[in-house]
Design a protein around this motif. Structure first.
Motif, PDB file in Angstrom:
ATOM      1  N   GLY A  40       0.856  -1.177  -0.023  1.00 58.98           N
ATOM      2  CA  GLY A  40       0.018   0.074   0.058  1.00 58.98           C
ATOM      3  C   GLY A  40       0.698   1.302   0.035  1.00 58.98           C
ATOM      4  O   GLY A  40       2.184   1.067  -0.174  1.00 58.98           O
ATOM      5  N   ASP A  41       0.372   2.343   0.305  1.00 56.70           N
ATOM      6  CA  ASP A  41       0.971   3.779   0.437  1.00 56.70           C
ATOM      7  C   ASP A  41       1.615   3.839   1.907  1.00 56.70           C
ATOM      8  O   ASP A  41       0.913   3.622   2.840  1.00 56.70           O
ATOM      9  CB  ASP A  41       0.192   4.893   0.179  1.00 56.70           C
ATOM     10  CG  ASP A  41      -0.235   5.001  -1.157  1.00 56.70           C
ATOM     11  OD1 ASP A  41       0.389   4.229  -2.129  1.00 56.70           O
ATOM     12  OD2 ASP A  41      -0.737   6.076  -1.808  1.00 56.70           O
ATOM     13  N   SER A  42       2.686   4.418   1.948  1.00 51.40           N
ATOM     14  CA  SER A  42       3.373   4.336   3.332  1.00 51.40           C
ATOM     15  C   SER A  42       4.719   5.272   3.188  1.00 51.40           C
ATOM     16  O   SER A  42       5.488   5.114   2.384  1.00 51.40           O
ATOM     17  CB  SER A  42       3.783   3.094   3.791  1.00 51.40           C
ATOM     18  OG  SER A  42       4.503   3.333   5.262  1.00 51.40           O
ATOM     19  N   GLY A  43       4.898   6.226   4.210  1.00 51.22           N
ATOM     20  CA  GLY A  43       6.294   6.688   4.287  1.00 51.22           C
ATOM     21  C   GLY A  43       7.181   5.726   5.081  1.00 51.22           C
ATOM     22  O   GLY A  43       6.727   4.677   5.632  1.00 51.22           O
ATOM     23  N   TYR A  44       8.527   5.946   5.184  1.00 52.10           N
ATOM     24  CA  TYR A  44       9.256   5.198   5.836  1.00 52.10           C
ATOM     25  C   TYR A  44       9.099   5.267   7.387  1.00 52.10           C
ATOM     26  O   TYR A  44       9.126   6.290   7.856  1.00 52.10           O
ATOM     27  CB  TYR A  44      10.733   5.066   5.435  1.00 52.10           C
ATOM     28  CG  TYR A  44      11.775   4.214   6.026  1.00 52.10           C
ATOM     29  CD1 TYR A  44      11.812   2.885   5.549  1.00 52.10           C
ATOM     30  CD2 TYR A  44      12.459   4.784   6.950  1.00 52.10           C
ATOM     31  CE1 TYR A  44      12.781   2.096   5.959  1.00 52.10           C
ATOM     32  CE2 TYR A  44      13.647   3.771   7.566  1.00 52.10           C
ATOM     33  CZ  TYR A  44      13.450   2.579   7.263  1.00 52.10           C
ATOM     34  OH  TYR A  44      14.248   1.659   7.660  1.00 52.10           O
ATOM     35  N   ASP A  45       9.174   4.108   7.987  1.00 57.32           N
ATOM     36  CA  ASP A  45       9.084   4.021   9.431  1.00 57.32           C
ATOM     37  C   ASP A  45       9.644   2.764   9.923  1.00 57.32           C
ATOM     38  O   ASP A  45      10.105   1.807   9.115  1.00 57.32           O
ATOM     39  CB  ASP A  45       7.979   4.692   9.920  1.00 57.32           C
ATOM     40  CG  ASP A  45       7.849   5.106  11.259  1.00 57.32           C
ATOM     41  OD1 ASP A  45       9.028   5.323  12.052  1.00 57.32           O
ATOM     42  OD2 ASP A  45       6.836   5.298  11.836  1.00 57.32           O
ATOM     43  N   THR A  46       9.629   2.655  11.476  1.00 60.48           N
ATOM     44  CA  THR A  46       9.913   1.537  12.015  1.00 60.48           C
ATOM     45  C   THR A  46       9.268   0.225  11.713  1.00 60.48           C
ATOM     46  O   THR A  46       9.341  -0.987  12.025  1.00 60.48           O
ATOM     47  CB  THR A  46      10.111   1.580  13.524  1.00 60.48           C
ATOM     48  OG1 THR A  46       8.838   2.373  14.215  1.00 60.48           O
ATOM     49  CG2 THR A  46      11.282   2.535  13.851  1.00 60.48           C
ATOM     50  N   HIS A  47       7.991   0.329  11.267  1.00 56.61           N
ATOM     51  CA  HIS A  47       7.186  -0.823  11.137  1.00 56.61           C
ATOM     52  C   HIS A  47       7.595  -1.786  10.015  1.00 56.61           C
ATOM     53  O   HIS A  47       7.310  -2.842  10.203  1.00 56.61           O
ATOM     54  CB  HIS A  47       5.679  -0.287  10.610  1.00 56.61           C
ATOM     55  CG  HIS A  47       5.706   0.240   9.291  1.00 56.61           C
ATOM     56  ND1 HIS A  47       5.971   1.549   9.177  1.00 56.61           N
ATOM     57  CD2 HIS A  47       5.453   0.072   8.300  1.00 56.61           C
ATOM     58  CE1 HIS A  47       5.752   2.085   7.848  1.00 56.61           C
ATOM     59  NE2 HIS A  47       5.269   0.981   7.256  1.00 56.61           N
ATOM     60  N   PHE A  48       8.278  -1.258   9.037  1.00 56.46           N
ATOM     61  CA  PHE A  48       8.922  -2.202   8.259  1.00 56.46           C
ATOM     62  C   PHE A  48       9.865  -3.226   8.984  1.00 56.46           C
ATOM     63  O   PHE A  48       9.759  -4.437   8.631  1.00 56.46           O
ATOM     64  CB  PHE A  48       9.594  -1.525   7.057  1.00 56.46           C
ATOM     65  CG  PHE A  48       8.793  -0.717   6.190  1.00 56.46           C
ATOM     66  CD1 PHE A  48       7.804  -1.401   5.377  1.00 56.46           C
ATOM     67  CD2 PHE A  48       8.884   0.619   6.169  1.00 56.46           C
ATOM     68  CE1 PHE A  48       7.030  -0.580   4.251  1.00 56.46           C
ATOM     69  CE2 PHE A  48       8.004   1.415   5.135  1.00 56.46           C
ATOM     70  CZ  PHE A  48       7.363   0.729   4.338  1.00 56.46           C
ATOM     71  N   LYS A  49      10.621  -2.789   9.734  1.00 57.44           N
ATOM     72  CA  LYS A  49      11.561  -3.779  10.474  1.00 57.44           C
ATOM     73  C   LYS A  49      10.848  -4.604  11.496  1.00 57.44           C
ATOM     74  O   LYS A  49      11.001  -5.760  11.607  1.00 57.44           O
ATOM     75  CB  LYS A  49      12.505  -2.709  11.539  1.00 57.44           C
ATOM     76  CG  LYS A  49      13.669  -3.452  12.039  1.00 57.44           C
ATOM     77  CD  LYS A  49      14.592  -4.124  11.031  1.00 57.44           C
ATOM     78  CE  LYS A  49      15.710  -4.695  11.731  1.00 57.44           C
ATOM     79  NZ  LYS A  49      16.979  -5.142  10.747  1.00 57.44           N
ATOM     80  N   GLU A  50       9.817  -4.161  12.194  1.00 58.06           N
ATOM     81  CA  GLU A  50       9.045  -4.900  12.895  1.00 58.06           C
ATOM     82  C   GLU A  50       7.935  -6.160  12.044  1.00 58.06           C
ATOM     83  O   GLU A  50       7.818  -7.034  12.679  1.00 58.06           O
ATOM     84  CB  GLU A  50       7.848  -3.981  13.827  1.00 58.06           C
ATOM     85  CG  GLU A  50       8.873  -3.035  14.698  1.00 58.06           C
ATOM     86  CD  GLU A  50       7.714  -2.003  15.090  1.00 58.06           C
ATOM     87  OE1 GLU A  50       6.728  -1.938  14.798  1.00 58.06           O
ATOM     88  OE2 GLU A  50       8.314  -1.037  15.773  1.00 58.06           O
ATOM     89  N   ILE A  51       7.596  -5.517  11.117  1.00 60.64           N
ATOM     90  CA  ILE A  51       6.897  -6.677  10.138  1.00 60.64           C
ATOM     91  C   ILE A  51       7.668  -7.741   9.728  1.00 60.64           C
ATOM     92  O   ILE A  51       7.610  -8.971   9.686  1.00 60.64           O
ATOM     93  CB  ILE A  51       6.245  -5.812   8.974  1.00 60.64           C
ATOM     94  CG1 ILE A  51       5.022  -5.112   9.695  1.00 60.64           C
ATOM     95  CG2 ILE A  51       5.460  -7.140   8.148  1.00 60.64           C
ATOM     96  CD1 ILE A  51       4.315  -4.061   8.610  1.00 60.64           C
ATOM     97  N   GLY A  52       9.102  -7.272   9.409  1.00 64.94           N
ATOM     98  CA  GLY A  52      10.024  -8.189   8.769  1.00 64.94           C
ATOM     99  C   GLY A  52      10.340  -9.067   9.933  1.00 64.94           C
ATOM    100  O   GLY A  52      10.444 -10.376   9.604  1.00 64.94           O
ATOM    101  N   GLU A  53      10.567  -8.508  11.009  1.00 64.48           N
ATOM    102  CA  GLU A  53      10.924  -9.605  12.278  1.00 64.48           C
ATOM    103  C   GLU A  53       9.929 -10.578  12.503  1.00 64.48           C
ATOM    104  O   GLU A  53      10.182 -11.763  12.966  1.00 64.48           O
ATOM    105  CB  GLU A  53      11.605  -8.737  13.280  1.00 64.48           C
ATOM    106  CG  GLU A  53      12.836  -7.951  13.159  1.00 64.48           C
ATOM    107  CD  GLU A  53      13.085  -7.226  14.468  1.00 64.48           C
ATOM    108  OE1 GLU A  53      12.243  -6.737  15.321  1.00 64.48           O
ATOM    109  OE2 GLU A  53      14.133  -6.485  14.319  1.00 64.48           O
TER     110      GLU A  53
END
Length: 373
Positions: free
Chosen positions: A260-273
């Motif tokens: 979807g649409d998103s600015g960069y933030d910590t959620h990517f790392k959390e989802i990846g983990e």
């Protein structure tokens, strides 16, 4: 002189009155959707990221970057200095017929911008379908690029699951939904978005609304989890009364991230983990600007997000169909391709309509934009 002035003033006030009445009447059009109410609104109030009448991102997210005024942002949109924001050539495409396609499973076909179709484990998925030539409530104000409009609502067969990431016009298109109403079996969307869909005549029982971290199981082998994104929502002047989301789609043999649409933030790392590694991450790349860097990723941030997600390969979308920002139309693909090569990250770049085999990680693609003016 006084009579002439009075007549002129009366004429001006009449014009202003007509414009106000016309705007009010136009805003009653069903394409603007409807604000959440009743039981749906009560459910929304229980969300941890809903406060003071609106949803919030995980991190503070101003609409504009520091030092940028709304006046300067609007001025640049109305009087852009950037050249070649739309292609002069036709966007190349492959006209793959979804109704006659003999491949039964594990493929993806992109329709341009953020719309795509997938067939996985016998289920068909349609994501953020905008299958008209306009990504705006005002007809003709944001027409698609030539060649990027070959897929319409008539091109799509019946869909088992339609997934929406948020309610912006370039992701949730009123005309597409009305035309495809009889082809859609189930809809998964973020909290509040179902209000628009019910208003447009979709049965409540066919709509599943998810908060971040909630999931929907289609059967024992397919699960869809709504995950955070850093963005905003709204189809009129009122913002953030519905949620925005990304999704994790897990099957027996595949794990996909639908960004979807998103600015960069910590959620990517959390989802990846929590969910990674991903076989494919589909990430927004395009229609960005440093002025609104908190709500749309820049190309180098797309690479960071892909690394954070631990994606085996990524697919940059949100480009090559509509002009929503003042950058050269091919710049997003040029930059993200360059950065992915430097970081040794596998990027896929299918043409519109070209088949992506989800279980063939070594499938190669052309840099089709290089020879397009």
């Amino acid at each position: 002189m006084k009579i002439k002035r009075k007549k002129a003033m009366f004429f001006i006030l009449t014009i202003i009155g007509i414009l106000i009445v016309g705007t009010v009447l136009f805003l009653q059009h069903p394409l603007f959707g409807k604000q959440p109410s009743g039981e749906r609104l009560q459910h929304i109030h229980q969300s941890k990221n809903y406060k003071n009448g609106q949803f919030h991102n995980l991190s503070p997210t101003p609409a504009l970057a520091e030092g940028v005024s709304y006046f300067s942002a609007i001025k640049e949109m109305l009087f852009p200095k950037t050249q070649h924001t739309r292609p002069t050539d036709s966007i190349p495409y492959v006209k793959t017929s979804l109704t006659d396609l003999k491949i039964q499973d594990h493929f993806l076909i992109w329709f341009g911008h953020s719309s795509y179709y997938m067939k996985i484990d016998g289920r068909s998925f349609l994501i953020d379908p905008v299958l008209t030539k306009n990504a705006s409530p005002l007809y003709g104000t944001n027409n698609s690029f030539k060649g990027a409009d070959i897929y319409t609502y008539d091109s799509i067969p019946k869909v088992d699951v339609l997934i929406l990431t948020h309610d912006h016009y370039d992701h949730l298109d009123y005309t597409t939904f009305k035309k495809m109403k009889d082809k859609i079996t189930k809809i998964i969307c973020p909290l509040g978005v179902g209000e628009h869909l019910e208003y447009w005549g979709f049965p409540k029982e066919n709509i599943t609304e998810l908060n971040w971290h909630e999931n929907a199981s289609l059967d024992e082998s397919i699960q869809i989890t709504a995950t955070p994104a850093r963005h905003f929502s709204g189809r009129s002047f009122k913002r953030n009364t519905t949620l925005w989301a990304s999704y994790v789609l897990q099957t027996k043999n595949l794990k996909l991230y639908l960004g979807g649409d998103s600015g960069y933030d910590t959620h990517f790392k959390e989802i990846g983990e929590k969910f990674g590694p991903f076989d494919l991450a589909i990430l927004e790349n395009g229609q960005y600007d440093h002025k609104w860097k908190y709500i749309h990723m820049l190309p180098d941030e797309v690479i960071k997000a892909s690394l954070d997600l631990n994606a085996k390969r990524f697919f940059p979308v949100h480009s090559s169909k509509f002009k929503l920002a003042n950058h050269p139309w091919k710049e997003p693909l040029e930059k993200v391709s360059k950065f992915s090569k430097e970081q040794n990250i596998l990027m896929i770049s299918p043409k519109i309509g070209e088949i992506v085999y989800l279980n063939q990680p070594n499938q190669s693609f052309e840099k089709w934009w290089e020879n397009v003016n």
